[in-house]
Scaffold this motif. Structure first.
Motif, PDB file in Angstrom:
ATOM      1  N   LEU A 121      27.693  43.592  40.280  1.00 12.57           N
ATOM      2  CA  LEU A 121      28.408  43.587  41.194  1.00 12.57           C
ATOM      3  C   LEU A 121      29.808  45.167  41.774  1.00 12.57           C
ATOM      4  O   LEU A 121      28.969  45.240  43.163  1.00 12.57           O
ATOM      5  N   SER A 122      29.570  45.371  41.133  1.00 14.30           N
ATOM      6  CA  SER A 122      30.413  47.234  41.115  1.00 14.30           C
ATOM      7  C   SER A 122      29.407  48.367  42.527  1.00 14.30           C
ATOM      8  O   SER A 122      30.073  49.121  43.222  1.00 14.30           O
ATOM      9  N   ALA A 123      27.921  47.997  41.504  1.00 15.92           N
ATOM     10  CA  ALA A 123      26.567  48.690  42.118  1.00 15.92           C
ATOM     11  C   ALA A 123      26.336  48.791  43.813  1.00 15.92           C
ATOM     12  O   ALA A 123      26.223  49.402  44.487  1.00 15.92           O
ATOM     13  N   LEU A 124      27.232  47.287  43.486  1.00 18.28           N
ATOM     14  CA  LEU A 124      27.078  46.607  45.052  1.00 18.28           C
ATOM     15  C   LEU A 124      28.086  47.601  46.225  1.00 18.28           C
ATOM     16  O   LEU A 124      27.903  47.703  47.486  1.00 18.28           O
ATOM     17  N   LEU A 125      28.980  47.859  45.796  1.00 18.41           N
ATOM     18  CA  LEU A 125      30.434  47.609  47.263  1.00 18.41           C
ATOM     19  C   LEU A 125      29.605  48.746  47.618  1.00 18.41           C
ATOM     20  O   LEU A 125      30.583  49.169  48.846  1.00 18.41           O
ATOM     21  N   PRO A 126      29.309  50.125  47.383  1.00 18.32           N
ATOM     22  CA  PRO A 126      29.119  51.392  47.900  1.00 18.32           C
ATOM     23  C   PRO A 126      28.299  51.132  49.437  1.00 18.32           C
ATOM     24  O   PRO A 126      27.892  51.547  50.287  1.00 18.32           O
ATOM     25  N   GLY A 127      27.889  49.423  49.112  1.00 15.99           N
ATOM     26  CA  GLY A 127      26.797  49.217  50.924  1.00 15.99           C
ATOM     27  C   GLY A 127      27.506  48.226  51.606  1.00 15.99           C
ATOM     28  O   GLY A 127      27.172  47.497  52.120  1.00 15.99           O
ATOM     29  N   LEU A 128      28.721  48.019  51.133  1.00 14.58           N
ATOM     30  CA  LEU A 128      29.795  47.638  52.327  1.00 14.58           C
ATOM     31  C   LEU A 128      30.536  48.796  53.826  1.00 14.58           C
ATOM     32  O   LEU A 128      30.444  49.304  53.529  1.00 14.58           O
ATOM     33  N   ARG A 129      29.911  47.774  54.672  1.00 11.39           N
ATOM     34  CA  ARG A 129      30.169  48.804  56.000  1.00 11.39           C
ATOM     35  C   ARG A 129      32.225  48.627  56.102  1.00 11.39           C
ATOM     36  O   ARG A 129      32.781  48.363  55.127  1.00 11.39           O
ATOM     37  N   LEU A 130      32.033  50.027  57.330  1.00 16.30           N
ATOM     38  CA  LEU A 130      34.091  49.596  57.396  1.00 16.30           C
ATOM     39  C   LEU A 130      34.370  48.094  57.468  1.00 16.30           C
ATOM     40  O   LEU A 130      34.268  46.784  58.114  1.00 16.30           O
ATOM     41  N   ARG A 131      35.666  47.620  56.908  1.00 10.52           N
ATOM     42  CA  ARG A 131      36.077  46.628  56.950  1.00 10.52           C
ATOM     43  C   ARG A 131      35.459  45.782  56.242  1.00 10.52           C
ATOM     44  O   ARG A 131      35.315  44.239  56.760  1.00 10.52           O
ATOM     45  N   GLY A 132      34.272  45.820  55.801  1.00  6.94           N
ATOM     46  CA  GLY A 132      33.095  44.856  54.515  1.00  6.94           C
ATOM     47  C   GLY A 132      33.945  43.788  53.773  1.00  6.94           C
ATOM     48  O   GLY A 132      35.414  44.329  53.861  1.00  6.94           O
ATOM     49  N   ARG A 133      33.277  42.892  53.047  1.00 13.23           N
ATOM     50  CA  ARG A 133      34.125  41.964  52.244  1.00 13.23           C
ATOM     51  C   ARG A 133      32.747  41.401  51.452  1.00 13.23           C
ATOM     52  O   ARG A 133      31.538  41.167  51.730  1.00 13.23           O
ATOM     53  N   LEU A 134      33.583  41.735  50.395  1.00  9.71           N
ATOM     54  CA  LEU A 134      32.712  41.190  49.080  1.00  9.71           C
ATOM     55  C   LEU A 134      32.939  39.774  48.947  1.00  9.71           C
ATOM     56  O   LEU A 134      34.608  39.496  48.339  1.00  9.71           O
ATOM     57  N   THR A 135      32.607  38.892  48.902  1.00  9.22           N
ATOM     58  CA  THR A 135      33.117  37.320  48.135  1.00  9.22           C
ATOM     59  C   THR A 135      32.273  37.092  47.204  1.00  9.22           C
ATOM     60  O   THR A 135      31.249  37.269  46.642  1.00  9.22           O
ATOM     61  N   LEU A 136      33.132  36.858  46.274  1.00  8.20           N
ATOM     62  CA  LEU A 136      32.803  37.006  44.615  1.00  8.20           C
ATOM     63  C   LEU A 136      32.820  34.999  44.597  1.00  8.20           C
ATOM     64  O   LEU A 136      33.714  33.830  44.690  1.00  8.20           O
ATOM     65  N   ILE A 137      31.401  33.712  44.419  1.00  6.02           N
ATOM     66  CA  ILE A 137      31.394  33.151  43.985  1.00  6.02           C
ATOM     67  C   ILE A 137      30.704  32.228  42.942  1.00  6.02           C
ATOM     68  O   ILE A 137      30.866  31.746  41.953  1.00  6.02           O
ATOM     69  N   GLY A 138      29.518  33.327  41.993  1.00  8.03           N
ATOM     70  CA  GLY A 138      29.532  33.463  41.237  1.00  8.03           C
ATOM     71  C   GLY A 138      30.479  33.719  39.999  1.00  8.03           C
ATOM     72  O   GLY A 138      31.294  33.947  40.522  1.00  8.03           O
ATOM     73  N   VAL A 139      30.264  32.928  38.615  1.00  7.00           N
ATOM     74  CA  VAL A 139      31.755  32.852  37.797  1.00  7.00           C
ATOM     75  C   VAL A 139      31.204  33.435  36.143  1.00  7.00           C
ATOM     76  O   VAL A 139      29.897  32.985  35.846  1.00  7.00           O
ATOM     77  N   ASP A 140      32.113  35.127  35.301  1.00  9.60           N
ATOM     78  CA  ASP A 140      31.632  34.676  34.232  1.00  9.60           C
ATOM     79  C   ASP A 140      33.476  35.333  33.745  1.00  9.60           C
ATOM     80  O   ASP A 140      34.403  35.301  34.744  1.00  9.60           O
ATOM     81  N   GLY A 141      32.815  35.643  32.896  1.00  8.05           N
ATOM     82  CA  GLY A 141      34.353  36.331  31.992  1.00  8.05           C
ATOM     83  C   GLY A 141      34.772  37.453  31.720  1.00  8.05           C
ATOM     84  O   GLY A 141      35.245  38.647  31.516  1.00  8.05           O
ATOM     85  N   GLY A 142      33.810  38.122  33.017  1.00  7.06           N
ATOM     86  CA  GLY A 142      33.865  39.701  33.095  1.00  7.06           C
ATOM     87  C   GLY A 142      35.104  40.433  33.920  1.00  7.06           C
ATOM     88  O   GLY A 142      35.737  39.338  34.854  1.00  7.06           O
ATOM     89  N   ALA A 143      34.872  41.537  33.930  1.00  6.88           N
ATOM     90  CA  ALA A 143      35.702  42.396  35.262  1.00  6.88           C
ATOM     91  C   ALA A 143      34.856  43.260  35.776  1.00  6.88           C
ATOM     92  O   ALA A 143      33.591  43.760  36.023  1.00  6.88           O
ATOM     93  N   LEU A 144      35.203  43.117  37.168  1.00  8.06           N
ATOM     94  CA  LEU A 144      35.167  43.910  38.081  1.00  8.06           C
ATOM     95  C   LEU A 144      35.678  44.848  38.212  1.00  8.06           C
ATOM     96  O   LEU A 144      36.646  45.712  38.460  1.00  8.06           O
ATOM     97  N   GLN A 145      34.754  46.870  38.452  1.00  8.53           N
ATOM     98  CA  GLN A 145      34.719  48.059  38.865  1.00  8.53           C
ATOM     99  C   GLN A 145      34.896  48.647  39.566  1.00  8.53           C
ATOM    100  O   GLN A 145      33.931  48.125  40.549  1.00  8.53           O
TER     101      GLN A 145
END
Length: 213
Positions: A121-145
Motif C-alpha cells: 500500500l505504501s507504493a500507492l501513495l504517490p498515486g494520490l491527488r492533492l487532498r486525496g484519501r487512502l482508505t484501508l479496508i483490508g486488515v493484517d498485522g503489518g505497518a504502513l510506511q
C-alpha cells in the motif's frame, strides 16, 4: 430458532435473493460506506486495490455512483472481470509501479485498499491527488510506511474503515437493488464449509462463498 435484538436486523429488498443479500452484511456495506464517507462528487477517480470479495463490490458501487474507476490487482487474470464489474481502467500491480501509473493521468481522489496485506500500500501513495484519501479496508498485522512530507504538503488523508450499522446495510442493499450491484458468489452446502475455508486460505475464492443448508 434464534432470538436477536430487533435493531440488529436489516430488511432485505424484494429484488435481492438471500444469496445476493448475504455478502451485503459485510463486504457490501463495508465498501459502500467507505465510498460514501469519502464524500466525493460524481466523476471523481477512485482506485480499488484488490479485486476479491471486497474489491469486486467496491468497483461496482464506485462505478454505479458515477466515478471513474481504476481496478488494481496482481496479474491480468481478473482484467476481464474488472471490466464486467464496471472498471474503466485496469492496472497490473506486477507490471510496474502502480502508484506512478496512477499519478500519470492525474492521480486518484480515493484509493480503497481491499487486500488483507499492508505491504504494497505504501507504493500507492504517490498515486494520490492533492487532498486525496487512502482508505484501508483490508486488515493484517503489518505497518504502513508513510512519507510524512508528502502527506502534509498535499493535505492527504489515510484512514481505516470498518463495516457499518444495520441501517447502513439496508442502505447498501437498497442501492444495490436499484443499480444492479450484485456479488459474484459460489454456492456450497453447509457441510462443505471446511472446503470453502481452505479455498479462501489458498486465494481460490471467486469472489464470495455462500453456504446453504
Amino acid at each position: 430458532m434464534v432470538t436477536v435484538p430487533a435493531d440488529a436486523l436489516a430488511r432485505i429488498p424484494d429484488e435481492l435473493s438471500p444469496a445476493d443479500a448475504a455478502p451485503m452484511g459485510c463486504a457490501g456495506v463495508t465498501t459502500f460506506n467507505a465510498l460514501r464517507e469519502a464524500h466525493l462528487p460524481p466523476g471523481s477517480r477512485v482506485a480499488v486495490y484488490g479485486l476479491g470479495g471486497l474489491g469486486h463490490l467496491a468497483v461496482q458501487f464506485a462505478a454505479r455512483v458515477g466515478h471513474e474507476v481504476v481496478a488494481i490487482a496482481r496479474g491480468t487474470d481478473r482484467q476481464h472481470d474488472a471490466t464486467v464489474f464496471g472498471a474503466h481502467h485496469y492496472l497490473d500491480a506486477t507490471a510496474g509501479d502502480p502508484g506512478r501509473a496512477l499519478a500519470e493521468p492525474g492521480g486518484a481522489d480515493l484509493i480503497l485498499g481491499t487486500v488483507p496485506t499492508s505491504g504494497p500500500l505504501s507504493a500507492l501513495l504517490p498515486g494520490l491527488r492533492l487532498r486525496g484519501r487512502l482508505t484501508l479496508i483490508g486488515v493484517d498485522g503489518g505497518a504502513l510506511q508513510v512519507p510524512v512530507a508528502q502527506l502534509v504538503m498535499n493535505a492527504q488523508i489515510i484512514t481505516g474503515h470498518l463495516t457499518g450499522t444495520p441501517v447502513d446495510i439496508e442502505d447498501a442493499m437498497r442501492f444495490a437493488a436499484a443499480h444492479g450491484v450484485r456479488p459474484r458468489t459460489e454456492h456450497l452446502p453447509l457441510g462443505r464449509a471446511g472446503l470453502a475455508v481452505d479455498r479462501l486460505r489458498n486465494g481460490q475464492a471467486r469472489y464470495r462463498f455462500v453456504l446453504e443448508p
